[in-house]
Design a protein around this motif. Sequence first.
Motif, PDB file in Angstrom:
ATOM      1  N   PRO A 155       0.854  -1.186   0.000  1.00  0.00           N
ATOM      2  CA  PRO A 155       0.000   0.000   0.000  1.00  0.00           C
ATOM      3  C   PRO A 155       0.893   1.240   0.000  1.00  0.00           C
ATOM      4  O   PRO A 155       2.036   1.167   0.449  1.00  0.00           O
ATOM      5  CB  PRO A 155      -0.763  -0.099   1.319  1.00  0.00           C
ATOM      6  CG  PRO A 155      -0.546  -1.463   1.828  1.00  0.00           C
ATOM      7  CD  PRO A 155       0.716  -1.975   1.227  1.00  0.00           C
ATOM      8  N   CYS A 187       5.212  -6.789   6.188  1.00  0.00           N
ATOM      9  CA  CYS A 187       4.603  -5.482   5.928  1.00  0.00           C
ATOM     10  C   CYS A 187       4.773  -4.649   7.175  1.00  0.00           C
ATOM     11  O   CYS A 187       4.639  -5.142   8.294  1.00  0.00           O
ATOM     12  CB  CYS A 187       3.128  -5.634   5.584  1.00  0.00           C
ATOM     13  SG  CYS A 187       2.304  -4.048   5.418  1.00  0.00           S
ATOM     14  N   HIS A 279      -4.725  -7.560   5.742  1.00  0.00           N
ATOM     15  CA  HIS A 279      -4.376  -7.863   7.131  1.00  0.00           C
ATOM     16  C   HIS A 279      -4.399  -6.581   7.933  1.00  0.00           C
ATOM     17  O   HIS A 279      -4.556  -5.492   7.388  1.00  0.00           O
ATOM     18  CB  HIS A 279      -2.989  -8.542   7.200  1.00  0.00           C
ATOM     19  CG  HIS A 279      -1.865  -7.631   6.801  1.00  0.00           C
ATOM     20  ND1 HIS A 279      -0.716  -7.498   7.518  1.00  0.00           N
ATOM     21  CD2 HIS A 279      -1.735  -6.778   5.741  1.00  0.00           C
ATOM     22  CE1 HIS A 279       0.084  -6.627   6.920  1.00  0.00           C
ATOM     23  NE2 HIS A 279      -0.513  -6.178   5.847  1.00  0.00           N
ATOM     24  N   CYS A 283      -5.116  -3.108   5.824  1.00  0.00           N
ATOM     25  CA  CYS A 283      -3.892  -2.983   5.030  1.00  0.00           C
ATOM     26  C   CYS A 283      -4.031  -3.952   3.852  1.00  0.00           C
ATOM     27  O   CYS A 283      -3.979  -5.165   4.026  1.00  0.00           O
ATOM     28  CB  CYS A 283      -2.662  -3.298   5.875  1.00  0.00           C
ATOM     29  SG  CYS A 283      -1.125  -2.885   5.024  1.00  0.00           S
TER      30      CYS A 283
HETATM   31 ZN   LIG Z   1       0.266  -4.639   4.790  1.00  0.00          ZN
END
Ligand SMILES: [Zn+2]
Length: 377
Positions: A155, A187, A279, A283
């Motif tokens: 993202p 992430c 998640h 996200c």
């Molecule tokens: Zn993420």
Amino acid sequence: MDENIPVYEVTDANTRLIHLGSFGDLWRERLQSCDLTLAADAGPIQDNSYVAQDLGCTEETAAELRLICGVDALKCSENEEEDLENIPEDSSLLTLGIRKKIIDRRKETLIVERACRQETFLHELEFHAVGKRPEDAADMVDEGELVLTLNIVYPVIFRKHKEYKPYQTMLVLGSQKLTELKDAINCVSDMQIGGEFSNNPDLAPENICKDLFKSAFFYFEGVFYNDTRYPECRDISRTTIEWAESRNRGYGKFQSTKMEDYTFNDLRLKIGFPYLYCHQGDCEHIITITDIRLIHHEDCLDKTLYPLPIKRHWFWTRKCSVCSMYTARWVTVNDDLAPDDPCFFCDVCFRMLHYDTDGNKLGEFLAHPYVDPGIFN
Ligand SMILES: [Zn+2]
Ligand SMILES: [Zn+2]
């Protein structure tokens, strides 16, 4: 033609739906054991009669082809090879032109070191596991195993990346579970520490979001695959499913199932089609299978190293706004003492500026722990 042989649904974009495991079976049925073998000494077949038979030519022609088309024919002569930095002016090769530009730019700019570091990092990542064999024979990848190349898009986390979204490329085995991919995706949202700690920065917990919020799903072809391995996992696809069903919104019926019950071989997917991984609540990452093939004896053959990252965007590191040297660990808002809002600090500068020697808070501000995406570099 078999329905599991991929054909384009949208030219140059994605294929029609295929069952991944069945596609692998089709390959394994047609190939011979010499094509599938993962033995260490497997290599190009040296026997001219085999090539002659395959191409329908004489053995002499096969031998000549081997000479002309062999790898040795691609190498340049010895005196051309010696200097990689010194590129001749009159070269008409496009690749040399590009290399020359990179070298010239390096000579002009001061950011040499970073550029080199990034290049080395990317190169190492791409080749670190090539040809690797497991120490324990039990960890050997099976012959004829499917290998999927996955692109995982991140993202937008910085304005800088608005135009160009960073991504990571991973190799995943067909027999691996979706949960194995989930656990391998790094992430920065998973690394966050929630809360405001300006009154006592020492109380900032060690627990990162990944340990606290384990719910996540993949969305493939109308089905949400939820991670339900832990008691604290929630079905975070519920909201979307209920929203879609609450009125006649024309989305059809979504299904939800358990992520841990499925391997990639079990799925029916389109190659090249954008799917979703979600998640930490919201996200969201686009996931695309960009390639599907069988394992090769020169691949990484250690099962335990898969999903295997082979490419990763170099994340920009946010430096402390006081010393400009260390990576930021704190972010403050509504901060009387700071030049920016929000403002980023390393731990030392943050404490020196915001607290007296007895640890009393100076001025008004809110402080949150900050985890820099650069930790993945
Ligand atoms: Zn993420
Ligand atoms: Zn600092």
